[in-house]
Scaffold this active site. Structure first.
Site, PDB file in Angstrom:
ATOM      1  N   HIS A   1       0.838  -1.195   0.000  1.00 10.12           N
ATOM      2  CA  HIS A   1       0.000   0.000   0.000  1.00 10.12           C
ATOM      3  C   HIS A   1       0.878   1.253   0.000  1.00 10.12           C
ATOM      4  O   HIS A   1       2.087   1.184   0.210  1.00 10.12           O
ATOM      5  CB  HIS A   1      -0.940  -0.006   1.199  1.00 10.12           C
ATOM      6  CG  HIS A   1      -2.056  -1.004   1.050  1.00 10.12           C
ATOM      7  ND1 HIS A   1      -3.096  -1.109   1.947  1.00 10.12           N
ATOM      8  CD2 HIS A   1      -2.303  -1.952   0.101  1.00 10.12           C
ATOM      9  CE1 HIS A   1      -3.925  -2.071   1.569  1.00 10.12           C
ATOM     10  NE2 HIS A   1      -3.446  -2.591   0.452  1.00 10.12           N
TER      11      HIS A   1
ATOM     12  N   TRP B   1     -17.361  10.103 -38.292  1.00  7.02           N
ATOM     13  CA  TRP B   1     -17.224  10.293 -36.855  1.00  7.02           C
ATOM     14  C   TRP B   1     -18.057  11.493 -36.454  1.00  7.02           C
ATOM     15  O   TRP B   1     -17.981  12.546 -37.086  1.00  7.02           O
ATOM     16  CB  TRP B   1     -15.773  10.518 -36.468  1.00  7.02           C
ATOM     17  CG  TRP B   1     -14.904   9.336 -36.730  1.00  7.02           C
ATOM     18  CD1 TRP B   1     -14.080   9.138 -37.783  1.00  7.02           C
ATOM     19  CD2 TRP B   1     -14.784   8.181 -35.903  1.00  7.02           C
ATOM     20  NE1 TRP B   1     -13.427   7.942 -37.673  1.00  7.02           N
ATOM     21  CE2 TRP B   1     -13.844   7.324 -36.507  1.00  7.02           C
ATOM     22  CE3 TRP B   1     -15.376   7.784 -34.702  1.00  7.02           C
ATOM     23  CZ2 TRP B   1     -13.489   6.092 -35.969  1.00  7.02           C
ATOM     24  CZ3 TRP B   1     -15.005   6.569 -34.153  1.00  7.02           C
ATOM     25  CH2 TRP B   1     -14.076   5.736 -34.778  1.00  7.02           C
TER      26      TRP B   1
ATOM     27  N   GLU C   1       1.349   3.776   1.986  1.00  6.82           N
ATOM     28  CA  GLU C   1       2.115   4.122   3.177  1.00  6.82           C
ATOM     29  C   GLU C   1       3.386   3.275   3.276  1.00  6.82           C
ATOM     30  O   GLU C   1       4.472   3.785   3.560  1.00  6.82           O
ATOM     31  CB  GLU C   1       1.252   3.907   4.436  1.00  6.82           C
ATOM     32  CG  GLU C   1       0.000   4.769   4.478  1.00  6.82           C
ATOM     33  CD  GLU C   1      -1.228   4.089   3.898  1.00  6.82           C
ATOM     34  OE1 GLU C   1      -2.340   4.355   4.359  1.00  6.82           O
ATOM     35  OE2 GLU C   1      -1.057   3.265   2.956  1.00  6.82           O
TER      36      GLU C   1
ATOM     37  N   CYS D   1      -1.934  -1.075   7.380  1.00  6.58           N
ATOM     38  CA  CYS D   1      -1.056   0.098   7.299  1.00  6.58           C
ATOM     39  C   CYS D   1      -1.035   0.881   8.607  1.00  6.58           C
ATOM     40  O   CYS D   1      -0.024   1.489   8.950  1.00  6.58           O
ATOM     41  CB  CYS D   1      -1.506   1.003   6.150  1.00  6.58           C
ATOM     42  SG  CYS D   1      -1.237   0.270   4.524  1.00  6.58           S
TER      43      CYS D   1
ATOM     44  N   ALA E   1     -21.642   9.764 -27.718  1.00  7.16           N
ATOM     45  CA  ALA E   1     -21.215  10.788 -28.679  1.00  7.16           C
ATOM     46  C   ALA E   1     -22.432  11.138 -29.514  1.00  7.16           C
ATOM     47  O   ALA E   1     -23.015  10.274 -30.177  1.00  7.16           O
ATOM     48  CB  ALA E   1     -20.091  10.248 -29.565  1.00  7.16           C
TER      49      ALA E   1
ATOM     50  N   ARG F   1     -11.135   4.686 -21.452  1.00  8.08           N
ATOM     51  CA  ARG F   1     -11.054   3.231 -21.523  1.00  8.08           C
ATOM     52  C   ARG F   1      -9.913   2.696 -20.672  1.00  8.08           C
ATOM     53  O   ARG F   1     -10.048   1.679 -19.994  1.00  8.08           O
ATOM     54  CB  ARG F   1     -10.861   2.786 -22.979  1.00  8.08           C
ATOM     55  CG  ARG F   1     -12.092   2.924 -23.851  1.00  8.08           C
ATOM     56  CD  ARG F   1     -11.783   2.484 -25.275  1.00  8.08           C
ATOM     57  NE  ARG F   1     -12.923   2.670 -26.162  1.00  8.08           N
ATOM     58  CZ  ARG F   1     -12.888   2.484 -27.479  1.00  8.08           C
ATOM     59  NH1 ARG F   1     -11.735   2.120 -28.049  1.00  8.08           N
ATOM     60  NH2 ARG F   1     -13.961   2.662 -28.218  1.00  8.08           N
TER      61      ARG F   1
ATOM     62  N   ARG G   1      -5.863   2.882 -28.081  1.00  4.29           N
ATOM     63  CA  ARG G   1      -4.903   3.030 -29.181  1.00  4.29           C
ATOM     64  C   ARG G   1      -4.384   4.457 -29.346  1.00  4.29           C
ATOM     65  O   ARG G   1      -3.232   4.664 -29.701  1.00  4.29           O
ATOM     66  CB  ARG G   1      -5.549   2.593 -30.511  1.00  4.29           C
ATOM     67  CG  ARG G   1      -6.041   1.160 -30.492  1.00  4.29           C
ATOM     68  CD  ARG G   1      -6.649   0.748 -31.818  1.00  4.29           C
ATOM     69  NE  ARG G   1      -7.738   1.607 -32.245  1.00  4.29           N
ATOM     70  CZ  ARG G   1      -8.983   1.524 -31.790  1.00  4.29           C
ATOM     71  NH1 ARG G   1      -9.276   0.613 -30.870  1.00  4.29           N
ATOM     72  NH2 ARG G   1      -9.922   2.325 -32.232  1.00  4.29           N
TER      73      ARG G   1
ATOM     74  N   CYS H   1      -5.600   1.464   6.184  1.00  3.92           N
ATOM     75  CA  CYS H   1      -6.356   0.256   6.514  1.00  3.92           C
ATOM     76  C   CYS H   1      -5.965  -0.265   7.891  1.00  3.92           C
ATOM     77  O   CYS H   1      -4.847  -0.054   8.368  1.00  3.92           O
ATOM     78  CB  CYS H   1      -6.150  -0.818   5.453  1.00  3.92           C
ATOM     79  SG  CYS H   1      -4.434  -1.376   5.286  1.00  3.92           S
TER      80      CYS H   1
ATOM     81  N   SER I   1     -31.755   0.670 -21.457  1.00 10.13           N
ATOM     82  CA  SER I   1     -31.946  -0.400 -20.480  1.00 10.13           C
ATOM     83  C   SER I   1     -31.284  -0.067 -19.149  1.00 10.13           C
ATOM     84  O   SER I   1     -31.834  -0.345 -18.080  1.00 10.13           O
ATOM     85  CB  SER I   1     -31.384  -1.715 -21.031  1.00 10.13           C
ATOM     86  OG  SER I   1     -32.137  -2.152 -22.149  1.00 10.13           O
TER      87      SER I   1
END
Length: 369
Positions: free
Chosen positions: A56, A176, A58, A90, A160, A190, A213, A81, A311
């Site tokens: 982690h 496009w 820390e 941690c 878009a 992405r 890409r 944590c 949906s």
């Protein structure tokens, strides 16, 4: 600089966030965490969570410290944590290393932590202050917070569309709608999500790769919904699946009755995920998201099409809408939510505007509940 000033505390927490972002695409479903250790007004060590199962933030910072950290101040954007997971707590390590004060951006909503890390530190005599740059800290880890508190991944609908509200012409032409800078931004998205999801029609018509890409970054899982297993296996999602990251979602019934198709997809390293259906025979999205959660997928970027967008809204399973609006008008076309049928404005799905960004001539609207 006076370390007791709020400006100083904010500066170091903001630095923690910068460090934490280096873990994007590498640590999920864990949170993004950065750590800064300050002694006598100087930064003596920095660290961040580099990967799922790795030390982690820390601990990484302690390992990077050239000098003793005893009596130093520790800054971290998320509560340390207090439980044993893939790594030791941690909070225990902070106590062991002799840290004097701890400054925290936001508390961890994980029920295994949820304030217990802070309590443990205070019980050991360490001064603790939390809630520093809390909005920015919560924003960075919104995927983790949703994942850990609901057992469901965070879902963003990426759209878009033209100025008059269409995602394609009536002939299904959409390349496009937006400009190159907008498309680069999508590729960056992405890389930061665990999975990208599309429906059967989008896969068949657009034949997308759904990879990263245009920028540097890791490829997400690629999920396609195909209730009736009708998609051809020569699509890019299947044929270009050497990394085994494509997941095809179908129903148990179709899985049983389509052995030859399943065998062909399996040879292409495609993972088949069986889910339940709704009363209308469509894939039950809630059941799908529950299964994705169990696969450690903490965030999903939905990239179409209209039926899928609709949906997710009908099922109230979308957390965010990211709409790229291009200054183009086509008059008629396919609406992103044409699957909805609202007769009264008062019944409309309402969203709050979170942010506005501009990419060349396009505008990106980010909306949240």
């Amino acid at each position: 600089m006076n370390l007791n000033s709020n400006t100083s505390h904010s500066k170091y927490i903001l630095r923690c966030l910068e460090l934490a972002r280096k873990g994007i695409g590498k640590v999920s479903p864990n949170p993004f965490v950065g750590c800064v250790i300050v002694k006598n007004g100087k930064v003596i060590a920095e660290g961040y969570h580099k990967g799922f199962g790795a030390p982690h933030a820390e601990v990484d910072a302690f390992q990077n410290a050239a000098n003793s950290v005893k009596g130093a101040d520790l800054y971290v954007n998320l509560e340390p944590c207090s439980h044993h997971g893939k790594t030791p707590p941690c909070a225990d390590k902070i106590i062991e290393m002799g840290i004097k004060r701890v400054f925290i951006g936001t508390q961890d909503p994980n029920t295994l932590v949820a304030g217990n890390g802070i309590k443990k530190l205070k019980a050991a005599g360490i001064s603790v202050e939390s809630g520093i740059e809390i909005e920015k800290c919560n924003e960075l880890n919104r995927f983790f917070f949703k994942h850990i508190t609901t057992a469901l991944p965070y879902v963003s609908l990426k759209i878009a569309q033209t100025l008059d509200g269409y995602i394609s012409t009536t002939k299904n032409d959409s390349k496009w709608i937006t400009g190159e800078e907008s498309r680069k931004q999508v590729h960056m998205m992405r890389a930061s999500y665990d999975a990208v999801l599309i429906g059967r029609n989008t896969a068949f018509i657009d034949n997308p790769e759904l990879t990263v890409r245009m920028v540097k970054g890791r490829n997400p899982k690629r999920i396609v919904l195909d209730t009736n297993l009708s998609l051809p296996i020569n699509l890019k999602l299947f044929a270009n699946n050497s990394d085994g990251s494509t997941i095809l979602v179908t129903t148990a019934e179709k899985f049983i009755n389509s052995k030859n198709k399943i065998a062909s997809l399996t040879k292409l390293n495609v993972e088949i995920l069986k889910v339940t259906t709704n009363s209308d025979g469509k894939i039950n999205l809630k059941n799908l998201l529950k299964k994705l959660y169990k696969m450690n997928i903490g965030s999903v970027l939905v990239e179409g099409g209209a039926g899928i967008y609709s949906s997710f809204l009908k099922a109230d399973l979308a957390d965010e809408i990211i709409s790229f609006v291009a200054p183009k008008i086509i008059g008629q076309g396919i609406s992103p939510f044409q699957g909805l049928s609202i007769n009264k404005i008062s019944d409309a799905s309402s969203w709050g505007l979170h942010s506005i960004n501009k990419y060349e001539n396009d505008v990106m609207l980010t909306l949240r509940k």
